[in-house]
Write a protein that holds these residues in place. Structure first.
Motif, PDB file in Angstrom:
ATOM      1  N   GLU A 214       0.926  -1.238   0.145  1.00  0.00           N
ATOM      2  CA  GLU A 214       0.088  -0.017   0.019  1.00  0.00           C
ATOM      3  C   GLU A 214       0.855   1.345  -0.086  1.00  0.00           C
ATOM      4  O   GLU A 214       1.824   1.400   0.829  1.00  0.00           O
ATOM      5  N   PRO A 215       0.521   2.220  -0.934  1.00  0.00           N
ATOM      6  CA  PRO A 215       1.463   3.526  -1.164  1.00  0.00           C
ATOM      7  C   PRO A 215       1.196   4.230   0.414  1.00  0.00           C
ATOM      8  O   PRO A 215       0.191   4.416   0.773  1.00  0.00           O
ATOM      9  N   ARG A 216       2.283   4.935   0.610  1.00  0.00           N
ATOM     10  CA  ARG A 216       2.102   6.009   1.919  1.00  0.00           C
ATOM     11  C   ARG A 216       2.128   7.380   1.169  1.00  0.00           C
ATOM     12  O   ARG A 216       2.630   8.243   1.768  1.00  0.00           O
ATOM     13  N   SER A 217       1.823   7.432  -0.151  1.00  0.00           N
ATOM     14  CA  SER A 217       1.644   8.824  -0.654  1.00  0.00           C
ATOM     15  C   SER A 217       0.201   9.072  -1.130  1.00  0.00           C
ATOM     16  O   SER A 217      -0.501   7.958  -1.841  1.00  0.00           O
ATOM     17  N   ASP A 218      -0.141  10.271  -1.194  1.00  0.00           N
ATOM     18  CA  ASP A 218      -1.224  10.524  -2.035  1.00  0.00           C
ATOM     19  C   ASP A 218      -1.145  10.886  -3.368  1.00  0.00           C
ATOM     20  O   ASP A 218      -2.181  10.962  -4.148  1.00  0.00           O
ATOM     21  N   ASP A 219       0.122  11.196  -3.995  1.00  0.00           N
ATOM     22  CA  ASP A 219       0.299  11.484  -5.145  1.00  0.00           C
ATOM     23  C   ASP A 219       0.489  10.409  -6.151  1.00  0.00           C
ATOM     24  O   ASP A 219       1.709  10.087  -6.685  1.00  0.00           O
ATOM     25  N   THR A 220      -0.375   9.428  -6.265  1.00  0.00           N
ATOM     26  CA  THR A 220      -0.375   8.074  -6.849  1.00  0.00           C
ATOM     27  C   THR A 220      -1.867   7.969  -7.194  1.00  0.00           C
ATOM     28  O   THR A 220      -2.660   7.817  -6.480  1.00  0.00           O
ATOM     29  N   GLU A 308      10.539   9.740  -6.062  1.00  0.00           N
ATOM     30  CA  GLU A 308      11.037   8.586  -5.325  1.00  0.00           C
ATOM     31  C   GLU A 308       9.739   7.530  -5.298  1.00  0.00           C
ATOM     32  O   GLU A 308       8.497   8.272  -5.170  1.00  0.00           O
ATOM     33  N   GLY A 309       9.816   6.417  -4.947  1.00  0.00           N
ATOM     34  CA  GLY A 309       8.617   5.494  -4.744  1.00  0.00           C
ATOM     35  C   GLY A 309       7.429   6.001  -5.610  1.00  0.00           C
ATOM     36  O   GLY A 309       7.559   5.814  -6.898  1.00  0.00           O
ATOM     37  N   TRP A 310       6.462   5.664  -5.037  1.00  0.00           N
ATOM     38  CA  TRP A 310       4.797   5.960  -5.808  1.00  0.00           C
ATOM     39  C   TRP A 310       4.821   7.072  -6.605  1.00  0.00           C
ATOM     40  O   TRP A 310       4.091   7.258  -7.612  1.00  0.00           O
ATOM     41  N   SER A 311       5.629   8.168  -6.334  1.00  0.00           N
ATOM     42  CA  SER A 311       5.442   9.378  -6.886  1.00  0.00           C
ATOM     43  C   SER A 311       6.653   9.645  -8.064  1.00  0.00           C
ATOM     44  O   SER A 311       6.740  10.762  -8.785  1.00  0.00           O
ATOM     45  N   THR A 312       7.174   8.421  -8.608  1.00  0.00           N
ATOM     46  CA  THR A 312       8.394   8.541  -9.474  1.00  0.00           C
ATOM     47  C   THR A 312       7.753   9.118 -10.652  1.00  0.00           C
ATOM     48  O   THR A 312       6.623   8.291 -11.118  1.00  0.00           O
ATOM     49  N   VAL A 313       8.287   9.801 -11.373  1.00  0.00           N
ATOM     50  CA  VAL A 313       8.052  10.253 -12.730  1.00  0.00           C
ATOM     51  C   VAL A 313       9.418   9.980 -13.749  1.00  0.00           C
ATOM     52  O   VAL A 313      10.445  10.213 -13.242  1.00  0.00           O
ATOM     53  N   VAL A 314       8.946   9.221 -14.753  1.00  0.00           N
ATOM     54  CA  VAL A 314      10.100   9.104 -15.648  1.00  0.00           C
ATOM     55  C   VAL A 314       9.994   9.980 -16.874  1.00  0.00           C
ATOM     56  O   VAL A 314       8.840  10.265 -17.529  1.00  0.00           O
ATOM     57  N   GLU A 315      11.064  10.860 -17.333  1.00  0.00           N
ATOM     58  CA  GLU A 315      11.098  11.567 -18.515  1.00  0.00           C
ATOM     59  C   GLU A 315      11.832  11.180 -19.651  1.00  0.00           C
ATOM     60  O   GLU A 315      13.199  10.914 -19.251  1.00  0.00           O
ATOM     61  N   LEU A 316      11.383  11.209 -20.659  1.00  0.00           N
ATOM     62  CA  LEU A 316      12.177  10.459 -21.839  1.00  0.00           C
ATOM     63  C   LEU A 316      12.274  11.924 -22.742  1.00  0.00           C
ATOM     64  O   LEU A 316      11.395  12.531 -23.180  1.00  0.00           O
ATOM     65  N   THR A 352      -4.878   7.280 -17.892  1.00  0.00           N
ATOM     66  CA  THR A 352      -5.445   5.830 -17.897  1.00  0.00           C
ATOM     67  C   THR A 352      -5.418   5.580 -16.522  1.00  0.00           C
ATOM     68  O   THR A 352      -5.437   6.386 -15.616  1.00  0.00           O
ATOM     69  N   ALA A 353      -6.288   4.276 -16.040  1.00  0.00           N
ATOM     70  CA  ALA A 353      -6.469   4.016 -14.732  1.00  0.00           C
ATOM     71  C   ALA A 353      -5.223   3.959 -13.850  1.00  0.00           C
ATOM     72  O   ALA A 353      -5.288   4.679 -12.499  1.00  0.00           O
ATOM     73  N   LEU A 354      -3.997   3.480 -14.452  1.00  0.00           N
ATOM     74  CA  LEU A 354      -2.793   3.493 -13.600  1.00  0.00           C
ATOM     75  C   LEU A 354      -1.684   4.417 -13.833  1.00  0.00           C
ATOM     76  O   LEU A 354      -0.822   4.577 -13.199  1.00  0.00           O
ATOM     77  N   LEU A 355      -1.842   5.176 -15.065  1.00  0.00           N
ATOM     78  CA  LEU A 355      -0.717   5.918 -15.835  1.00  0.00           C
ATOM     79  C   LEU A 355      -1.045   6.999 -16.198  1.00  0.00           C
ATOM     80  O   LEU A 355      -2.245   7.058 -16.778  1.00  0.00           O
ATOM     81  N   THR A 356      -0.241   8.121 -16.262  1.00  0.00           N
ATOM     82  CA  THR A 356      -0.584   9.356 -17.012  1.00  0.00           C
ATOM     83  C   THR A 356       0.539   9.779 -17.673  1.00  0.00           C
ATOM     84  O   THR A 356       1.785   9.582 -17.322  1.00  0.00           O
ATOM     85  N   LEU A 366       6.783  12.429 -20.535  1.00  0.00           N
ATOM     86  CA  LEU A 366       6.611  12.149 -19.092  1.00  0.00           C
ATOM     87  C   LEU A 366       5.852  11.055 -18.363  1.00  0.00           C
ATOM     88  O   LEU A 366       4.740  11.358 -19.114  1.00  0.00           O
ATOM     89  N   ILE A 367       5.962  10.148 -17.680  1.00  0.00           N
ATOM     90  CA  ILE A 367       5.150   9.021 -17.497  1.00  0.00           C
ATOM     91  C   ILE A 367       5.348   8.907 -15.774  1.00  0.00           C
ATOM     92  O   ILE A 367       6.462   8.657 -15.370  1.00  0.00           O
ATOM     93  N   GLY A 368       4.134   8.666 -15.273  1.00  0.00           N
ATOM     94  CA  GLY A 368       4.185   8.429 -14.052  1.00  0.00           C
ATOM     95  C   GLY A 368       2.959   7.716 -13.404  1.00  0.00           C
ATOM     96  O   GLY A 368       1.622   8.010 -14.263  1.00  0.00           O
ATOM     97  N   ALA A 369       2.664   6.893 -12.538  1.00  0.00           N
ATOM     98  CA  ALA A 369       1.392   6.432 -12.058  1.00  0.00           C
ATOM     99  C   ALA A 369       0.898   7.432 -10.828  1.00  0.00           C
ATOM    100  O   ALA A 369       0.652   7.356  -9.776  1.00  0.00           O
ATOM    101  N   VAL A 370       0.765   8.674 -11.436  1.00  0.00           N
ATOM    102  CA  VAL A 370       0.540   9.953 -10.630  1.00  0.00           C
ATOM    103  C   VAL A 370      -0.521  10.695 -11.383  1.00  0.00           C
ATOM    104  O   VAL A 370      -0.795  10.617 -12.607  1.00  0.00           O
ATOM    105  N   PRO A 371      -1.255  11.653 -10.716  1.00  0.00           N
ATOM    106  CA  PRO A 371      -2.213  12.690 -11.430  1.00  0.00           C
ATOM    107  C   PRO A 371      -1.221  13.401 -12.309  1.00  0.00           C
ATOM    108  O   PRO A 371      -0.039  13.832 -12.169  1.00  0.00           O
ATOM    109  N   ALA A 372      -2.125  14.227 -13.191  1.00  0.00           N
ATOM    110  CA  ALA A 372      -1.566  14.803 -14.229  1.00  0.00           C
ATOM    111  C   ALA A 372      -0.795  16.050 -13.919  1.00  0.00           C
ATOM    112  O   ALA A 372       0.310  16.491 -14.238  1.00  0.00           O
TER     113      ALA A 372
END
Length: 382
Positions: A214-220, A308-316, A352-356, A366-372
């Motif tokens: 379970e994530p300890r972050s609200d940014d996911t 870091e963690g659940w709030s990680t953002v990948v930038e290409l 999407t349901a799990l990714l933005t 930029l890709i992450g399991a986070v809000p836009a």
């Protein structure tokens, strides 16, 4: 939010994107009925384990032989991206080939299917059972090759791995299975994740523990990841990822039957018949050890990781001198892009349901399991 930025190689970028369904979205408590839809049943009472003990039990699992049936279900809200994956660059034929490869990979990573799985040491096979045909992926660590075989098109692609990147037991286990999802999760486990033990259940006829991340972050966008851990071997029998504000899993994969006996050797080998069209490719598969690597090629696309963690953002970032920006899209691509994305400051967002995914005006993705808004802030350097 504490953040860090690092540069990694394009090969790591490809592996990270393919791992998204597995754990690029680490995950809140899912009820036992959601853990493995239509796969768990019966009253089970295994010896009690603490979360740490269950983690250690799962991490120590060493299953080298098995055969079984898995069912994967995905409801990620992904549109057909074919028009966007073709037309870039001067070599249209190469672009079409790459688009086909992407489609094949995405269908296994993010699609819904039933498949047979066979594993014996460093050799493995995934047999996807389509309605009137089947697709097969064979991995052979001894010959340093893999095969992708499509019975409908009567075609087979022989893949040879570059020197120093030979497949092995770890690569065999990276076929889409609950265990591959678990191993990726354990590799990324840190203090940003709460670990609990849920209810015991029967999965594929075997007694299993329920491991909940379970994530300890609200940014996911992720609510949780749940696993059914075989009570005898410690292997994952199922994995389920639940999105926030959703009652059904966005992604699940589970064994419906499994045997830990060695499969017949004939099920793990492929020899093309005369009516099969064969092509060959040489590739450098993603390395397990290059997460911190930096590409020395300044003209190649670069990947950086923020957060870091659940709030990680990948930038290409686009390759140096590349014209692959939103302004460089064809009219067809532009129309399609606008049909499933939303305009935001500095680009367009696809959710999407799990990714933005944020595609910026200057050619970055930029890709992450986070809000836009988290991606928009990351793109602007906030």
């Amino acid at each position: 939010m504490t953040s860090r930025t690092k540069r990694v190689s394009p090969r790591t970028a490809r592996r990270s994107l393919l791992a998204i369904p597995a754990i690029a979205v680490p995950t809140a408590i899912v009820a036992a009925a959601v853990l493995i839809p239509n796969a768990a049943s019966g009253a089970v009472d295994l010896p009690d384990l603490t979360p740490q003990e269950l983690l250690e039990f799962a991490a120590a699992s060493e299953v080298d032989q098995l055969s079984g049936t898995i069912e994967q279900a995905a409801d990620l809200g992904l549109p057909d991206l074919g028009a966007l994956t073709t037309g870039f660059g001067a070599d249209t034929t190469a672009a079409d080939d790459n688009a086909a490869d992407i489609d094949d990979l995405l269908s296994l990573a993010t699609g819904s299917f039933t498949a047979k799985v066979y594993l014996d040491g460093d050799s493995a096979r995934l047999q996807v059972l389509d309605s009137l045909a089947e697709r097969n992926v064979y991995l052979d660590g001894e010959s340093d090759t893999a095969w992708f075989v499509d019975s409908e098109s009567q075609s087979a692609t022989k893949i040879t791995f570059s020197a120093g990147e030979e497949p092995g037991a770890d690569d065999a286990r990276e076929l889409p299975t609950p265990q591959a999802t678990l191993e990726e999760a354990l590799a990324n486990l840190d203090e940003s994740t709460a670990v609990t033990v849920g209810s015991d259940a029967s999965v594929a006829g075997r007694d299993a523990y329920e491991l909940i991340l379970e994530p300890r972050s609200d940014d996911t966008l992720v609510e949780s990841i749940s696993f059914a851990i075989d009570g005898e071997t410690g292997m994952a029998l199922s994995a389920s990822i639940s999105a926030a504000d959703s009652s059904d899993p966005a992604f699940s994969i589970a064994f419906t039957d499994v045997s830990f006996d060695a499969p017949d050797a004939s099920t793990l080998t492929f020899e093309p018949s005369s009516n099969i069209t064969v092509s060959e490719k040489e590739i450098a598969p993603p390395s397990h050890t290059d997460h911190e690597a930096v590409s020395d090629d300044a003209t190649a696309p670069q990947m950086s990781v923020v957060g870091e963690g659940w709030s990680t953002v990948v930038e290409l970032s686009a390759a140096e001198g590349s014209s692959q920006t939103l302004d460089g899209l064809t009219a067809e691509q532009q129309t399609m892009l606008e049909s499933f994305t939303t305009a935001v400051d500095g680009g367009r967002v696809f959710e999407t349901a799990l990714l933005t995914v944020l595609m910026t005006d200057d050619g970055r993705t930029l890709i992450g399991a986070v809000p836009a808004n988290v991606l928009v802030d990351a793109a602007s350097g906030d």
